[in-house]
Motif scaffolding. Structure first.
Motif, PDB file in Angstrom:
ATOM      1  N   PHE A  55       0.820  -1.213   0.000  1.00  0.00           N
ATOM      2  CA  PHE A  55       0.000   0.000   0.000  1.00  0.00           C
ATOM      3  C   PHE A  55       0.856   1.267   0.000  1.00  0.00           C
ATOM      4  O   PHE A  55       0.553   2.205  -0.744  1.00  0.00           O
ATOM      5  CB  PHE A  55      -0.981  -0.023   1.178  1.00  0.00           C
ATOM      6  N   PRO A  56       1.967   1.344   0.774  1.00  0.00           N
ATOM      7  CA  PRO A  56       2.842   2.522   0.641  1.00  0.00           C
ATOM      8  C   PRO A  56       3.462   2.669  -0.747  1.00  0.00           C
ATOM      9  O   PRO A  56       3.606   3.784  -1.245  1.00  0.00           O
ATOM     10  CB  PRO A  56       3.916   2.296   1.706  1.00  0.00           C
ATOM     11  N   LEU A  57       3.816   1.554  -1.393  1.00  0.00           N
ATOM     12  CA  LEU A  57       4.321   1.637  -2.768  1.00  0.00           C
ATOM     13  C   LEU A  57       3.247   2.151  -3.716  1.00  0.00           C
ATOM     14  O   LEU A  57       3.538   2.904  -4.650  1.00  0.00           O
ATOM     15  CB  LEU A  57       4.847   0.281  -3.226  1.00  0.00           C
ATOM     16  N   PHE A  58       2.006   1.763  -3.472  1.00  0.00           N
ATOM     17  CA  PHE A  58       0.885   2.256  -4.262  1.00  0.00           C
ATOM     18  C   PHE A  58       0.725   3.771  -4.077  1.00  0.00           C
ATOM     19  O   PHE A  58       0.472   4.498  -5.042  1.00  0.00           O
ATOM     20  CB  PHE A  58      -0.392   1.513  -3.854  1.00  0.00           C
ATOM     21  N   ILE A  59       0.892   4.258  -2.858  1.00  0.00           N
ATOM     22  CA  ILE A  59       0.799   5.700  -2.592  1.00  0.00           C
ATOM     23  C   ILE A  59       1.914   6.450  -3.313  1.00  0.00           C
ATOM     24  O   ILE A  59       1.682   7.495  -3.924  1.00  0.00           O
ATOM     25  CB  ILE A  59       0.812   5.975  -1.084  1.00  0.00           C
ATOM     26  N   ILE A  60       3.131   5.917  -3.290  1.00  0.00           N
ATOM     27  CA  ILE A  60       4.250   6.555  -3.988  1.00  0.00           C
ATOM     28  C   ILE A  60       3.973   6.593  -5.485  1.00  0.00           C
ATOM     29  O   ILE A  60       4.226   7.604  -6.152  1.00  0.00           O
ATOM     30  CB  ILE A  60       5.573   5.819  -3.676  1.00  0.00           C
ATOM     31  N   PHE A  61       3.438   5.500  -6.035  1.00  0.00           N
ATOM     32  CA  PHE A  61       3.081   5.472  -7.447  1.00  0.00           C
ATOM     33  C   PHE A  61       2.024   6.528  -7.766  1.00  0.00           C
ATOM     34  O   PHE A  61       2.107   7.209  -8.791  1.00  0.00           O
ATOM     35  CB  PHE A  61       2.591   4.076  -7.850  1.00  0.00           C
ATOM     36  N   LEU A  62       1.019   6.663  -6.901  1.00  0.00           N
ATOM     37  CA  LEU A  62      -0.019   7.681  -7.130  1.00  0.00           C
ATOM     38  C   LEU A  62       0.566   9.085  -7.116  1.00  0.00           C
ATOM     39  O   LEU A  62       0.190   9.927  -7.934  1.00  0.00           O
ATOM     40  CB  LEU A  62      -1.121   7.572  -6.077  1.00  0.00           C
ATOM     41  N   PHE A  63       1.466   9.366  -6.197  1.00  0.00           N
ATOM     42  CA  PHE A  63       2.115  10.678  -6.157  1.00  0.00           C
ATOM     43  C   PHE A  63       2.866  10.942  -7.448  1.00  0.00           C
ATOM     44  O   PHE A  63       2.759  12.012  -8.048  1.00  0.00           O
ATOM     45  CB  PHE A  63       3.072  10.749  -4.963  1.00  0.00           C
ATOM     46  N   TRP A  64       3.645   9.954  -7.902  1.00  0.00           N
ATOM     47  CA  TRP A  64       4.433  10.127  -9.113  1.00  0.00           C
ATOM     48  C   TRP A  64       3.535  10.302 -10.335  1.00  0.00           C
ATOM     49  O   TRP A  64       3.764  11.189 -11.160  1.00  0.00           O
ATOM     50  CB  TRP A  64       5.349   8.911  -9.294  1.00  0.00           C
ATOM     51  N   ASN A  65       2.513   9.473 -10.445  1.00  0.00           N
ATOM     52  CA  ASN A  65       1.627   9.519 -11.606  1.00  0.00           C
ATOM     53  C   ASN A  65       0.839  10.830 -11.651  1.00  0.00           C
ATOM     54  O   ASN A  65       0.675  11.425 -12.724  1.00  0.00           O
ATOM     55  CB  ASN A  65       0.677   8.319 -11.572  1.00  0.00           C
ATOM     56  N   THR A  66       0.346  11.294 -10.526  1.00  0.00           N
ATOM     57  CA  THR A  66      -0.406  12.550 -10.487  1.00  0.00           C
ATOM     58  C   THR A  66       0.493  13.730 -10.781  1.00  0.00           C
ATOM     59  O   THR A  66       0.092  14.670 -11.479  1.00  0.00           O
ATOM     60  CB  THR A  66      -1.093  12.714  -9.122  1.00  0.00           C
ATOM     61  N   ALA A  67       1.718  13.704 -10.280  1.00  0.00           N
ATOM     62  CA  ALA A  67       2.663  14.784 -10.584  1.00  0.00           C
ATOM     63  C   ALA A  67       2.994  14.819 -12.070  1.00  0.00           C
ATOM     64  O   ALA A  67       3.148  15.896 -12.652  1.00  0.00           O
ATOM     65  CB  ALA A  67       3.939  14.611  -9.769  1.00  0.00           C
ATOM     66  N   PHE A  88      -6.411  16.361  -4.933  1.00  0.00           N
ATOM     67  CA  PHE A  88      -7.645  15.693  -5.345  1.00  0.00           C
ATOM     68  C   PHE A  88      -7.338  14.460  -6.183  1.00  0.00           C
ATOM     69  O   PHE A  88      -7.983  13.417  -6.039  1.00  0.00           O
ATOM     70  CB  PHE A  88      -8.551  16.643  -6.126  1.00  0.00           C
ATOM     71  N   GLY A  89      -6.354  14.572  -7.070  1.00  0.00           N
ATOM     72  CA  GLY A  89      -5.993  13.430  -7.904  1.00  0.00           C
ATOM     73  C   GLY A  89      -5.502  12.250  -7.090  1.00  0.00           C
ATOM     74  O   GLY A  89      -5.885  11.100  -7.345  1.00  0.00           O
ATOM     75  N   VAL A  90      -4.683  12.515  -6.081  1.00  0.00           N
ATOM     76  CA  VAL A  90      -4.163  11.433  -5.249  1.00  0.00           C
ATOM     77  C   VAL A  90      -5.241  10.917  -4.293  1.00  0.00           C
ATOM     78  O   VAL A  90      -5.461   9.714  -4.181  1.00  0.00           O
ATOM     79  CB  VAL A  90      -2.909  11.907  -4.468  1.00  0.00           C
ATOM     80  N   SER A  91      -5.927  11.827  -3.620  1.00  0.00           N
ATOM     81  CA  SER A  91      -6.901  11.423  -2.596  1.00  0.00           C
ATOM     82  C   SER A  91      -8.075  10.650  -3.174  1.00  0.00           C
ATOM     83  O   SER A  91      -8.534   9.666  -2.585  1.00  0.00           O
ATOM     84  CB  SER A  91      -7.424  12.652  -1.858  1.00  0.00           C
ATOM     85  N   SER A  92      -8.568  11.074  -4.317  1.00  0.00           N
ATOM     86  CA  SER A  92      -9.708  10.361  -4.906  1.00  0.00           C
ATOM     87  C   SER A  92      -9.325   8.941  -5.296  1.00  0.00           C
ATOM     88  O   SER A  92     -10.111   8.000  -5.100  1.00  0.00           O
ATOM     89  CB  SER A  92     -10.256  11.126  -6.104  1.00  0.00           C
ATOM     90  N   LYS A  93      -8.128   8.755  -5.804  1.00  0.00           N
ATOM     91  CA  LYS A  93      -7.698   7.406  -6.181  1.00  0.00           C
ATOM     92  C   LYS A  93      -7.450   6.540  -4.950  1.00  0.00           C
ATOM     93  O   LYS A  93      -7.704   5.330  -4.980  1.00  0.00           O
ATOM     94  CB  LYS A  93      -6.455   7.488  -7.051  1.00  0.00           C
ATOM     95  N   ILE A  94      -6.970   7.143  -3.858  1.00  0.00           N
ATOM     96  CA  ILE A  94      -6.770   6.380  -2.627  1.00  0.00           C
ATOM     97  C   ILE A  94      -8.114   5.931  -2.057  1.00  0.00           C
ATOM     98  O   ILE A  94      -8.268   4.783  -1.629  1.00  0.00           O
ATOM     99  CB  ILE A  94      -5.971   7.204  -1.596  1.00  0.00           C
ATOM    100  N   ILE A  95      -9.099   6.827  -2.050  1.00  0.00           N
ATOM    101  CA  ILE A  95     -10.425   6.472  -1.529  1.00  0.00           C
ATOM    102  C   ILE A  95     -11.055   5.374  -2.373  1.00  0.00           C
ATOM    103  O   ILE A  95     -11.615   4.402  -1.846  1.00  0.00           O
ATOM    104  CB  ILE A  95     -11.324   7.721  -1.461  1.00  0.00           C
ATOM    105  N   ILE A  96     -10.951   5.493  -3.683  1.00  0.00           N
ATOM    106  CA  ILE A  96     -11.490   4.460  -4.575  1.00  0.00           C
ATOM    107  C   ILE A  96     -10.781   3.127  -4.336  1.00  0.00           C
ATOM    108  O   ILE A  96     -11.417   2.075  -4.287  1.00  0.00           O
ATOM    109  CB  ILE A  96     -11.388   4.910  -6.047  1.00  0.00           C
ATOM    110  N   ALA A  97      -9.460   3.177  -4.158  1.00  0.00           N
ATOM    111  CA  ALA A  97      -8.704   1.949  -3.908  1.00  0.00           C
ATOM    112  C   ALA A  97      -9.112   1.305  -2.591  1.00  0.00           C
ATOM    113  O   ALA A  97      -9.268   0.081  -2.513  1.00  0.00           O
ATOM    114  CB  ALA A  97      -7.210   2.238  -3.922  1.00  0.00           C
ATOM    115  N   LEU A  98      -9.291   2.103  -1.543  1.00  0.00           N
ATOM    116  CA  LEU A  98      -9.692   1.546  -0.250  1.00  0.00           C
ATOM    117  C   LEU A  98     -11.082   0.921  -0.304  1.00  0.00           C
ATOM    118  O   LEU A  98     -11.311  -0.154   0.254  1.00  0.00           O
ATOM    119  CB  LEU A  98      -9.633   2.624   0.832  1.00  0.00           C
ATOM    120  N   PHE A  99     -12.015   1.601  -0.973  1.00  0.00           N
ATOM    121  CA  PHE A  99     -13.352   1.025  -1.112  1.00  0.00           C
ATOM    122  C   PHE A  99     -13.322  -0.245  -1.963  1.00  0.00           C
ATOM    123  O   PHE A  99     -14.041  -1.204  -1.685  1.00  0.00           O
ATOM    124  CB  PHE A  99     -14.330   2.040  -1.709  1.00  0.00           C
TER     125      PHE A  99
END
Length: 157
Positions: A55-67, A88-99
């Protein structure tokens, strides 16, 4: 091109900072792992691996991809608009992933309660935990987006 790699580099560093909280909380025998187990139960062996590493690697990927996505319009938009788009780009994808993780775990593991009347309460409790975890991640993401965008805009000018 350098501004694009610059914001991606800052995003990876900030993603490492934000995601460093998960392994710290997961591997320190806290109640946080119990909350994460309530969201999805992958078993005692897989939970620390998922929540502490994947999950932390997924967060790092989201940061990189959104940037990477907002780097093209960084000079054309204002500072707070860029921060808002990034968070918004990172947070929305994290919420969708958690759900999504919660839904998949709910169907694969089933609901382990004794009474059928408790099912809505278990689902409500799990959804509240997901929203709390998402709120914490949104707060950390917005703080890191302030730093990322400011550092990237300073280097571009």
């Amino acid at each position: 091109m350098e501004s694009k790699t610059n914001i991606q580099k800052h995003a990876i560093i900030a993603g490492l900072f934000v995601s460093s909280f998960f392994p710290l909380l997961i591997f320190s025998k806290s109640l946080f792992i119990d909350l994460c187990i309530q969201i999805c139960d992958f078993g005692l062996f897989w939970n620390p691996i998922f929540w502490g590493i994947l999950f932390p690697l997924f967060i790092i990927f989201l940061f990189w991809n959104t940037a990477k996505k907002i780097s093209f319009s960084l000079n054309q938009i204002s500072y707070f608009k860029a921060c808002s788009q990034f968070s918004f780009g990172v947070s929305s994808k994290i919420i969708i992933a958690l759900f999504t993780i919660y839904t998949i775990a709910l169907f694969t593991n089933g609901i382990s309660v004794v009474l059928r009347s408790q099912i809505p309460y278990v689902i409500l409790y799990s959804l509240l935990m997901i929203l709390f975890l998402s709120f914490v991640l949104m707060f950390l993401t917005f703080l890191s987006s302030l730093i990322i965008v400011k550092a990237s805009q300073n280097r571009q000018s």
